[in-house]
Scaffold this motif. Structure first.
Motif, mmCIF file in Angstrom:
data_model
loop_
_atom_site.group_PDB
_atom_site.id
_atom_site.type_symbol
_atom_site.label_atom_id
_atom_site.label_comp_id
_atom_site.label_asym_id
_atom_site.label_seq_id
_atom_site.Cartn_x
_atom_site.Cartn_y
_atom_site.Cartn_z
ATOM 1 N N TYR A 1 0.982 -1.254 0.004
ATOM 2 C CA TYR A 1 -0.026 0.103 0.015
ATOM 3 C C TYR A 1 0.673 1.187 -0.013
ATOM 4 O O TYR A 1 1.983 1.410 0.554
ATOM 5 C CB TYR A 1 -0.698 -0.070 1.167
ATOM 6 N N GLY B 1 -4.262 -0.297 -3.343
ATOM 7 C CA GLY B 1 -2.944 -0.992 -3.722
ATOM 8 C C GLY B 1 -3.085 -0.863 -5.252
ATOM 9 O O GLY B 1 -3.724 -0.248 -6.002
ATOM 10 N N THR C 1 -1.471 -9.022 2.825
ATOM 11 C CA THR C 1 -1.325 -7.509 2.384
ATOM 12 C C THR C 1 -0.459 -6.668 3.436
ATOM 13 O O THR C 1 -0.389 -5.637 3.337
ATOM 14 C CB THR C 1 -2.771 -7.022 2.441
ATOM 15 N N ILE D 1 -3.982 -12.798 2.109
ATOM 16 C CA ILE D 1 -4.724 -12.413 0.646
ATOM 17 C C ILE D 1 -5.863 -13.403 0.423
ATOM 18 O O ILE D 1 -6.870 -12.992 0.195
ATOM 19 C CB ILE D 1 -3.582 -12.289 -0.415
ATOM 20 N N VAL E 1 -5.230 -4.613 -4.070
ATOM 21 C CA VAL E 1 -4.982 -4.972 -2.774
ATOM 22 C C VAL E 1 -3.429 -4.678 -2.716
ATOM 23 O O VAL E 1 -2.838 -4.825 -3.865
ATOM 24 C CB VAL E 1 -5.369 -6.154 -2.350
ATOM 25 N N PRO E 2 -2.945 -4.422 -1.569
ATOM 26 C CA PRO E 2 -1.353 -4.502 -1.216
ATOM 27 C C PRO E 2 -0.964 -5.922 -1.594
ATOM 28 O O PRO E 2 -1.607 -6.811 -1.119
ATOM 29 C CB PRO E 2 -1.140 -3.831 -0.034
ATOM 30 N N VAL E 3 0.231 -6.334 -1.866
ATOM 31 C CA VAL E 3 0.757 -7.527 -2.173
ATOM 32 C C VAL E 3 2.109 -7.552 -1.402
ATOM 33 O O VAL E 3 3.187 -6.953 -1.817
ATOM 34 C CB VAL E 3 0.562 -8.138 -3.552
#
Length: 336
Positions: A264, A273, A297, A302, A314-316
């Protein structure tokens, strides 16, 4: 067993499930055919006039390359008529893609990114295709977007193809991860990387350092420690890698370990994200976890996320388990 074709491998997997109808096996075979056709178009490149931008944008507002459109069309045309799918969702399409009324319907849904890393195509770096297969809800004749919004734990299958010096397909159906190399002489994907496993420890990280000023503190802390290595209190020095192609990054992690992060950031805070949950984060997380890695995340696993819409971002943070766990612990300490 190395040396098997992908089709043979799928059939052997099917035989281990006596209740299987064979429909899923046929669907995977259709996906394999689509990826072979995409590999051909990617390989032709400038010879076929496939390079450059198309002069349009996709639903995310990203400028489309010619090959984004070509590969999306190949995937749709290869799968819509087969009778194994109830509907499709693509990065390149605003809405769910229905199966035309004159074709039979199947019991599966597919989400896909037809050409991941397409910003690399004009400079001849690795690109790929990512896909995720879900079961369609029972009794649904005309699936809607809501029917796709299943958590990643519900995936039946996930895979990706890398179109690089060789064309490779990585696949999981929930029983480990296997890699297959396209033998162009015979036109078949051959099992070359059985039971792929990600080392729990690593000395490599992959992240876009140009975004550092936009990251949250836990990610800055982790990357700064990696950059300093032994001088920063870590037990070893780290190397950084960045290809800007998720398929290439994840394949490298599957082969030799590492951690990949698109966290993020505050550059585009309203998006949540960079990477899309349904056809990037979920399938890659399924593959990574099946290979012994971890995916988060920073705040949650996830695969446990319940999607809100098909193009959700989304953040990864994924890869070698001990490094992912470290980043997650830093997020926890920051919130405490």
């Amino acid at each position: 067993m190395a040396g098997l074709s992908l089709v043979q491998h799928i059939i052997l997997e099917q035989r281990r499930a006596p209740e299987a109808s064979g429909e899923f096996t046929l669907l995977l075979n259709d996906i394999v055919s689509a990826c072979k056709a995409i590999a051909h178009e990617v390989n032709r490149g400038g010879l076929a006039g496939n390079l450059g931008i198309a002069g349009s944008e996709n639903v995310q507002g990203e400028v489309q390359k010619k090959l984004d459109i070509i590969t999306n069309d190949i995937f749709i045309r290869s799968l819509e008529w087969t009778g194994h799918l109830a509907a499709m969702a693509s990065e390149e399409n605003d809405e769910i893609i229905p199966i035309p009324a004159h074709y039979p319907r199947g019991k599966y849904l597919i989400c896909f990114d037809p050409l991941d890393g397409s910003s690399n195509i004009d400079i001849n770096l690795s690109v790929g295709t990512i896909f995720s297969v879900l079961r369609a809800p029972d009794g649904i004749a005309e699936p809607s977007e809501a029917d796709f919004l299943q958590p990643g734990t519900r995936q039946v299958c996930a895979g990706f193809c890398v179109y690089g010096p060789t064309t490779l397909m990585v696949l999981t159906t929930g029983n480990g991860v296997n890699g297959f190399t396209l033998d162009r002489d015979v036109g078949e994907f051959i099992l070359t990387h059985p039971d792929m496993r990600i080392p729990e420890d690593t000395a490599e990280f992959a992240v876009n350092m140009s975004n550092r000023r936009f990251w949250e503190e836990p990610v800055r802390r982790y990357v700064d420690e990696c950059m300093l290595g032994l001088d920063g209190g870590r037990e070893k020095n780290f190397n950084m890698r960045w290809v800007a192609s998720m398929v290439a990054e994840v394949y490298r992690i599957l082969v030799r370990g590492g951690i990949f992060m698109y966290p993020y950031d505050t550059k585009s805070p309203g998006k949540g994200g960079k990477l899309r949950l349904m056809y990037e984060a979920n399938p890659m997380s399924f593959i990574v976890e099946q290979a012994g890695g971890a995916s988060s995340t920073g705040r949650e696993r996830i695969l446990d996320i319940r999607p809100e819409h098909v193009h959700q971002r989304v953040p990864v943070i994924l890869g070698s388990k001990n490094e992912v766990d470290r980043v997650v612990s830093y997020h926890g300490q920051h919130r405490a």
